[in-house]
Scaffold this motif. Structure first.
Motif, PDB file in Angstrom:
ATOM      1  N   ALA A  84       0.864  -1.183   0.000  1.00  0.00           N
ATOM      2  CA  ALA A  84       0.000   0.000   0.000  1.00  0.00           C
ATOM      3  C   ALA A  84       0.896   1.226   0.000  1.00  0.00           C
ATOM      4  CB  ALA A  84      -0.927   0.010   1.212  1.00  0.00           C
ATOM      5  N   LEU A  85       0.648   2.140  -0.915  1.00  0.00           N
ATOM      6  CA  LEU A  85       1.510   3.305  -1.092  1.00  0.00           C
ATOM      7  C   LEU A  85       0.670   4.573  -0.989  1.00  0.00           C
ATOM      8  CD1 LEU A  85       3.367   1.946  -4.250  1.00  0.00           C
ATOM      9  CD2 LEU A  85       4.176   1.821  -1.881  1.00  0.00           C
ATOM     10  N   TYR A  86       1.178   5.549  -0.262  1.00  0.00           N
ATOM     11  CA  TYR A  86       0.484   6.839  -0.156  1.00  0.00           C
ATOM     12  C   TYR A  86       1.453   7.957  -0.521  1.00  0.00           C
ATOM     13  CZ  TYR A  86      -1.743  11.016   1.548  1.00  0.00           C
ATOM     14  OH  TYR A  86      -2.276  12.280   1.600  1.00  0.00           O
ATOM     15  N   GLY A  87       0.983   8.881  -1.386  1.00  0.00           N
ATOM     16  CA  GLY A  87       1.813  10.025  -1.775  1.00  0.00           C
ATOM     17  C   GLY A  87       3.091   9.587  -2.453  1.00  0.00           C
ATOM     18  N   SER A  88       3.002   8.588  -3.316  1.00  0.00           N
ATOM     19  CA  SER A  88       4.185   7.905  -3.837  1.00  0.00           C
ATOM     20  C   SER A  88       4.726   8.536  -5.112  1.00  0.00           C
ATOM     21  CB  SER A  88       3.864   6.427  -4.088  1.00  0.00           C
ATOM     22  OG  SER A  88       2.776   6.296  -4.981  1.00  0.00           O
ATOM     23  N   PHE A  89       5.933   8.106  -5.466  1.00  0.00           N
ATOM     24  CA  PHE A  89       6.581   8.567  -6.696  1.00  0.00           C
ATOM     25  C   PHE A  89       7.701   7.596  -7.036  1.00  0.00           C
ATOM     26  CE2 PHE A  89       8.655  10.526  -3.087  1.00  0.00           C
ATOM     27  CZ  PHE A  89      10.008  10.392  -3.345  1.00  0.00           C
ATOM     28  N   ASP A 139      -2.359  17.299  -3.875  1.00  0.00           N
ATOM     29  CA  ASP A 139      -1.229  17.171  -2.946  1.00  0.00           C
ATOM     30  C   ASP A 139      -0.191  18.250  -3.257  1.00  0.00           C
ATOM     31  OD1 ASP A 139       1.210  16.342  -1.674  1.00  0.00           O
ATOM     32  OD2 ASP A 139       0.486  14.296  -1.599  1.00  0.00           O
ATOM     33  N   GLN A 140       0.161  19.041  -2.238  1.00  0.00           N
ATOM     34  CA  GLN A 140       1.070  20.171  -2.432  1.00  0.00           C
ATOM     35  C   GLN A 140       2.546  19.792  -2.328  1.00  0.00           C
ATOM     36  OE1 GLN A 140      -0.138  23.623  -3.125  1.00  0.00           O
ATOM     37  NE2 GLN A 140      -1.584  22.048  -3.788  1.00  0.00           N
ATOM     38  N   VAL A 141       2.826  18.537  -1.955  1.00  0.00           N
ATOM     39  CA  VAL A 141       4.221  18.102  -1.826  1.00  0.00           C
ATOM     40  C   VAL A 141       4.611  17.205  -2.990  1.00  0.00           C
ATOM     41  CG1 VAL A 141       5.871  16.812  -0.395  1.00  0.00           C
ATOM     42  CG2 VAL A 141       4.214  18.365   0.676  1.00  0.00           C
ATOM     43  N   VAL A 142       3.898  16.112  -3.186  1.00  0.00           N
ATOM     44  CA  VAL A 142       4.173  15.192  -4.293  1.00  0.00           C
ATOM     45  C   VAL A 142       3.012  15.251  -5.278  1.00  0.00           C
ATOM     46  CG1 VAL A 142       4.589  12.802  -4.975  1.00  0.00           C
ATOM     47  CG2 VAL A 142       5.534  13.658  -2.827  1.00  0.00           C
ATOM     48  N   ASN A 143       3.304  15.628  -6.499  1.00  0.00           N
ATOM     49  CA  ASN A 143       2.281  15.776  -7.531  1.00  0.00           C
ATOM     50  C   ASN A 143       1.522  14.469  -7.722  1.00  0.00           C
ATOM     51  OD1 ASN A 143       1.138  15.867 -10.358  1.00  0.00           O
ATOM     52  ND2 ASN A 143       2.023  17.911 -10.267  1.00  0.00           N
ATOM     53  N   VAL A 144       0.209  14.564  -7.896  1.00  0.00           N
ATOM     54  CA  VAL A 144      -0.619  13.379  -8.087  1.00  0.00           C
ATOM     55  C   VAL A 144      -0.161  12.544  -9.287  1.00  0.00           C
ATOM     56  CG1 VAL A 144      -2.336  14.536  -9.552  1.00  0.00           C
ATOM     57  CG2 VAL A 144      -3.011  12.533  -8.189  1.00  0.00           C
ATOM     58  N   GLU A 145       0.516  13.178 -10.251  1.00  0.00           N
ATOM     59  CA  GLU A 145       1.022  12.419 -11.397  1.00  0.00           C
ATOM     60  C   GLU A 145       2.062  11.390 -10.962  1.00  0.00           C
ATOM     61  OE1 GLU A 145      -0.186  12.353 -14.323  1.00  0.00           O
ATOM     62  OE2 GLU A 145      -1.612  13.980 -13.960  1.00  0.00           O
ATOM     63  N   SER A 178      11.583  14.069  -9.375  1.00  0.00           N
ATOM     64  CA  SER A 178      10.978  15.254 -10.001  1.00  0.00           C
ATOM     65  C   SER A 178       9.487  15.374  -9.703  1.00  0.00           C
ATOM     66  CB  SER A 178      11.211  15.242 -11.514  1.00  0.00           C
ATOM     67  OG  SER A 178      10.675  14.084 -12.097  1.00  0.00           O
ATOM     68  N   PHE A 179       8.819  14.287  -9.286  1.00  0.00           N
ATOM     69  CA  PHE A 179       7.420  14.407  -8.876  1.00  0.00           C
ATOM     70  C   PHE A 179       7.307  15.104  -7.527  1.00  0.00           C
ATOM     71  CE2 PHE A 179       6.866  10.663 -11.770  1.00  0.00           C
ATOM     72  CZ  PHE A 179       5.964  11.260 -12.642  1.00  0.00           C
ATOM     73  N   TRP A 180       8.405  15.138  -6.785  1.00  0.00           N
ATOM     74  CA  TRP A 180       8.439  15.800  -5.475  1.00  0.00           C
ATOM     75  C   TRP A 180       8.948  17.226  -5.640  1.00  0.00           C
ATOM     76  CZ3 TRP A 180      11.448  13.224  -0.802  1.00  0.00           C
ATOM     77  CH2 TRP A 180      11.186  13.948   0.369  1.00  0.00           C
ATOM     78  N   PHE A 181      10.139  17.371  -6.167  1.00  0.00           N
ATOM     79  CA  PHE A 181      10.693  18.694  -6.465  1.00  0.00           C
ATOM     80  C   PHE A 181      10.954  18.745  -7.964  1.00  0.00           C
ATOM     81  CE2 PHE A 181      11.635  18.388  -1.951  1.00  0.00           C
ATOM     82  CZ  PHE A 181      11.318  19.666  -1.507  1.00  0.00           C
ATOM     83  N   PRO A 182      10.097  19.398  -8.727  1.00  0.00           N
ATOM     84  CA  PRO A 182      10.206  19.354 -10.188  1.00  0.00           C
ATOM     85  C   PRO A 182      11.386  20.119 -10.756  1.00  0.00           C
ATOM     86  CG  PRO A 182       8.417  20.812  -9.525  1.00  0.00           C
ATOM     87  CD  PRO A 182       8.895  20.124  -8.283  1.00  0.00           C
ATOM     88  N   THR A 183      11.948  21.065  -9.988  1.00  0.00           N
ATOM     89  CA  THR A 183      13.055  21.880 -10.497  1.00  0.00           C
ATOM     90  C   THR A 183      14.121  22.036  -9.421  1.00  0.00           C
ATOM     91  OG1 THR A 183      12.092  23.979  -9.733  1.00  0.00           O
ATOM     92  CG2 THR A 183      11.458  23.203 -11.953  1.00  0.00           C
ATOM     93  N   ASN A 184      15.334  22.364  -9.852  1.00  0.00           N
ATOM     94  CA  ASN A 184      16.406  22.652  -8.898  1.00  0.00           C
ATOM     95  C   ASN A 184      16.067  23.872  -8.045  1.00  0.00           C
ATOM     96  OD1 ASN A 184      18.052  20.520  -9.692  1.00  0.00           O
ATOM     97  ND2 ASN A 184      19.059  21.732 -11.285  1.00  0.00           N
ATOM     98  N   GLU A 185      15.347  24.821  -8.658  1.00  0.00           N
ATOM     99  CA  GLU A 185      14.968  26.030  -7.917  1.00  0.00           C
ATOM    100  C   GLU A 185      14.057  25.682  -6.745  1.00  0.00           C
ATOM    101  OE1 GLU A 185      16.501  27.037 -11.782  1.00  0.00           O
ATOM    102  OE2 GLU A 185      14.851  25.693 -11.202  1.00  0.00           O
ATOM    103  N   ALA A 186      13.116  24.774  -6.982  1.00  0.00           N
ATOM    104  CA  ALA A 186      12.208  24.360  -5.907  1.00  0.00           C
ATOM    105  C   ALA A 186      12.971  23.684  -4.779  1.00  0.00           C
ATOM    106  CB  ALA A 186      11.134  23.425  -6.461  1.00  0.00           C
ATOM    107  N   LEU A 187      13.944  22.860  -5.130  1.00  0.00           N
ATOM    108  CA  LEU A 187      14.753  22.189  -4.113  1.00  0.00           C
ATOM    109  C   LEU A 187      15.595  23.187  -3.332  1.00  0.00           C
ATOM    110  CD1 LEU A 187      15.646  19.564  -2.788  1.00  0.00           C
ATOM    111  CD2 LEU A 187      17.330  19.279  -4.633  1.00  0.00           C
TER     112      LEU A 187
END
Length: 439
Positions: free
Chosen positions: A125-130, A221-227, A134-143
């Motif tokens: 069972a997985l929640y908020g998975s990836f 989800d504001q942390v890990v994109n639903v994609e 990049s599904f978590w931090f899509p860009t270096n700027e975000a990180l």
């Protein structure tokens, strides 16, 4: 009442864990990027979620090495070493088999474990998975923005604005969340951990998962994109995707937190098919002696046989050192498998280095993929890919597929690119890399 925190030994490191509940199902909760098992119980919503799990399962949860109550380490580990820690916790708790509930960053670890040890994982069972960072931090700027928060405000609970926007104005919750940050990891450890996490890429192993799988994600989800969750569910054979509305990344808050608990319980307590154990994720290593025909002709049969005996003994000793499993010898070479790619690469590098003392060179190739277990033998396309990669290596060289390189991220092993090449009989083109050093 809060369970007693215990410690499992994983190598030289102590892993803090708790076991609670007496239901008929074994369940391991694999946490997100930082945790503290004792602080869980100080937050009523989280404690209620854990109590719900304990009503139908025997639950184990733990703090990954370098976080929470577990030992601090000089260098944070990659996914392979964390698999060892998870296995050590299960062994300490007496769990031969368990369902895994992987939360956020704990999901890639859970996926890799389920594919590698299907006999020890009854369900996933997985929640908020990836599958990739990049599904978590899509860009270096975000990180870098996150690193700025860690440097200036870690421990204040300010990240609650992202992790649980619905509770952003709850002062008591923010105080608890700030404490969770402080007890989970120091600022320097968080930064190091996130740099290691930034290398997560397990897309290549999702197809190898063969246990029943449930993927849960909130659509906003504001942390890990639903994609990220959709991608995981689409790639794991037979996985079920359950999407819920909401912006919170924390699974135990929000208006549909109970619905998420209901879905997890229904999945874990429902009927299931037995997980097949004849197909597992493994790292395949091929070696062979460079110029063996010419060497044999120069030495003559008796001296060549003696050299082969020394060669075989040396390789078997190195395999034992790195927990490799000899599958078979192939004349002047070996086929072996490993349950972790970093161990496989380090073993191959050690063989290539130590075998020189016999006056010979070997070449080696590795690939990680799903293998069919046929008695003591292995088969499948992953084996063919490993053989083809080995065939491209020069004398003394260890070549790996891009899958291996991705999976050992954070292990300290260095690689240099050898380009994109076709592999005879294998569809598509493949990136190959040479292992240049292992720390």
């Amino acid at each position: 009442m809060q369970p007693i925190t215990q410690y499992a030994r994983s190598g030289d490191v102590h892993i803090a864990y708790q076991a609670f509940g007496d239901g008929p199902i074994n369940l391991v909760l694999v946490p997100g990027f930082v945790s503290n098992v004792e602080n869980y119980w100080e937050q009523p919503d989280f404690a209620r979620f854990l109590t719900r799990l304990a009503s139908y399962a025997r639950v184990v949860t733990f703090d990954k090495r370098g976080t929470g109550g577990s030992d601090r380490v000089g260098e944070l580990p990659g996914l392979e070493m964390r698999m060892d820690d998870l296995r050590a916790v299960m062994d300490a708790a007496g769990m031969d088999q368990a369902a895994l509930l992987g939360i956020s960053e704990g999901a890639p670890l859970s996926i890799l474990f389920a594919a590698t040890y299907p006999d020890r994982c009854r369900a996933l069972a997985l929640y908020g998975s990836f599958s990739r960072f990049s599904f978590w931090f899509p860009t270096n700027e975000a990180l870098e923005t996150f690193f700025g928060y860690v440097e200036k405000a870690w421990g204040t609970g300010g990240s609650l604005q992202k992790f649980a926007p619905s509770r952003a104005n709850d002062a008591a919750f923010q105080r608890w969340w700030g404490r969770n940050e402080r007890l989970g990891a120091s600022p320097a450890a968080v930064t190091a951990l996130m740099r290691m996490n930034s290398q997560i890429e397990i897309s290549g192993v999702l197809q190898a998962v063969r246990v029943p799988t449930l993927v849960i994600h909130r659509t906003e989800d504001q942390v890990v994109n639903v994609e990220g969750g959709r991608d995981v569910a689409a790639r794991i054979p037979g996985a079920r995707l359950a999407e819920f509305s909401g912006v919170d990344h924390l699974f135990y808050v929000g208006e549909n937190a109970e619905d998420i608990s209901d879905t997890i319980e229904e999945f874990l307590t429902g009927s299931r098919g037995a997980a097949p154990v004849d197909r597992v994720l493994a790292t395949v290593l091929f070696t062979d002696i460079v110029g063996s025909t010419e060497k044999a002709a120069a030495l003559g049969d008796r001296r060549w046989r003696a050299l082969l005996d020394d060669h075989h003994a040396m390789i078997r000793a190195v395999l034992t050192r790195f927990r490799g499993r000899e599958v078979k010898t192939t004349g002047d070479g070996f086929l072996a498998t490993f349950d972790g790619p970093a161990r496989g690469v380090r073993c191959a590098c050690a063989i290539a280095d130590e075998i020189k003392s016999l006056g010979i060179d070997i070449r080696a190739g590795l690939h990680t993929g799903e293998c069919e277990m046929i008695g003591d033998d292995v088969a499948g396309i992953a084996v063919h890919i490993g053989a083809r990669v080995a065939g491209l290596a020069n004398a003394g060289e260890v070549l790996v597929s891009s899958t291996v390189k991705d999976l050992v991220a954070g292990s300290g092993i260095r690689f240099s690119g050898r380009g994109t090449v076709p592999l005879k009989g294998i569809p598509g083109e493949w990136q190959v890399f040479a292992a240049e050093g292992a720390t």
